[in-house]
Design a protein around this motif. Sequence first.
Motif, PDB file in Angstrom:
ATOM      1  N   PHE A  47     -18.134  14.301 124.763  1.00 21.33           N
ATOM      2  CA  PHE A  47     -18.040  15.372 125.763  1.00 21.33           C
ATOM      3  C   PHE A  47     -17.280  14.904 126.999  1.00 21.33           C
ATOM      4  O   PHE A  47     -16.406  15.618 127.510  1.00 21.33           O
ATOM      5  CB  PHE A  47     -19.435  15.839 126.160  1.00 21.33           C
ATOM      6  N   CYS A  50     -13.571  14.810 126.412  1.00 22.34           N
ATOM      7  CA  CYS A  50     -12.976  16.152 126.415  1.00 22.34           C
ATOM      8  C   CYS A  50     -12.995  16.762 127.819  1.00 22.34           C
ATOM      9  O   CYS A  50     -12.059  17.473 128.210  1.00 22.34           O
ATOM     10  CB  CYS A  50     -13.728  17.061 125.443  1.00 22.34           C
ATOM     11  N   TYR A  51     -14.044  16.487 128.572  1.00 25.05           N
ATOM     12  CA  TYR A  51     -14.164  17.033 129.928  1.00 25.05           C
ATOM     13  C   TYR A  51     -13.025  16.552 130.821  1.00 25.05           C
ATOM     14  O   TYR A  51     -12.335  17.346 131.469  1.00 25.05           O
ATOM     15  CB  TYR A  51     -15.516  16.621 130.515  1.00 25.05           C
ATOM     16  N   ILE A  69     -15.262  20.405 123.212  1.00 26.01           N
ATOM     17  CA  ILE A  69     -16.576  20.477 123.862  1.00 26.01           C
ATOM     18  C   ILE A  69     -17.499  21.411 123.092  1.00 26.01           C
ATOM     19  O   ILE A  69     -18.681  21.111 122.864  1.00 26.01           O
ATOM     20  CB  ILE A  69     -16.415  20.955 125.319  1.00 26.01           C
ATOM     21  N   MET A  86     -23.340  21.533 128.111  1.00 26.32           N
ATOM     22  CA  MET A  86     -21.979  21.366 127.610  1.00 26.32           C
ATOM     23  C   MET A  86     -21.314  22.724 127.394  1.00 26.32           C
ATOM     24  O   MET A  86     -20.129  22.910 127.698  1.00 26.32           O
ATOM     25  CB  MET A  86     -21.985  20.565 126.309  1.00 26.32           C
TER      26      MET A  86
END
Length: 357
Positions: A47, A50-51, A69, A86
């Motif tokens: 996560f 990707c964030y 995500i 998320m």
Amino acid sequence: MTAQDDQLQKKLSWVYLFNLVFYIIPLFMVKFSWWQYLLMALALIGFLYCYFWAYNCPRQQMYKPTLGIIAIASLITPINPGSIAMFSYAGFFIGYANPLKHYLPKVLGLVLLLIVLEAMLTIHWSSFLYIGLPIVLGVSFLGWVEQQTMLKRLSQQQSADEIKQLAAMVERERIGRDLHDILGHTLSSIILKADLAEKLLARQQPAAAQQQLTELSTIARDALSQVRQSVSGYKHQGLTAEVAKLLSRLRDAGFQAELRGAIPQLDSRYETTLVLALTELVTNVMRHSKGDRCQLSFTHTSKHLHVELADNGDAVAFIEGNGITGLRERLSAIGAELTLQHDAGFTAIIDLPLKAH
């Protein structure tokens, strides 16, 4: 967005992770197996990747990390329903990256996904939907509001740029009028003096002819001084300030713009030429580059300045137009050379020998 705003946003990207508290709380309230802890840790790492990917990529490419995500959150939900945190970040990026006509169906699809997960999976949190949906929708709406704020800021910047362009056009017209007035009268006087000197020489009157040539030289020097004064009417805030503006324009256009090296102190003529050259090159990058990163670097010694502007767009050769031709001529006037490369992206290099002042 200014350079200070950009740095502030990068720092705040860590602060915005506070919403992960929903994901972390179950780790201390529920007893999990070791493999479940491992999966939750891997999901958190995925996560975060990707964030920050989404946080640093252009809005047009934000759908890729957003899908990542959503996939990670969906897979980890049966183990940790705190994955709703998320999903809320995915909602934010959906709101930030899409116009209203695309935002509404996509956020609706995210809501339907949460409903399907609730119906098909065994989720160990009875309020997964009742609490999760308002959080996801609220954060997603904040993303859309942030997008509108950003677009308004870009619109204001565009208006400011248009005003600057109009002012530059007015300045060019002023210079053209001044040059016409100066050179029209001066060239007529020079022709008159030259013809008169020629006639005096033909009449064997060298002293009188010499007087006319002396006056012709004075007229030419005065005209040159007047032309320089007219052209020097172009004003800017210095190379350092103008470079900061250009980097800000690149960032507003979606590029990750980076400055490397120290900007040197130059005389006004060199600075003016470099400002105009870099403005032309940056404008070309913003118009034609399909990349998302751009680097401007300065390397200089007491005798030489090397300026390089490079992006990571598709390296496609192009036919040089009037803009580049005029740019080469302008740089040549101060002894500088422009080199264009099309290897890993587009690179423009300015090499300028520096004279002792």
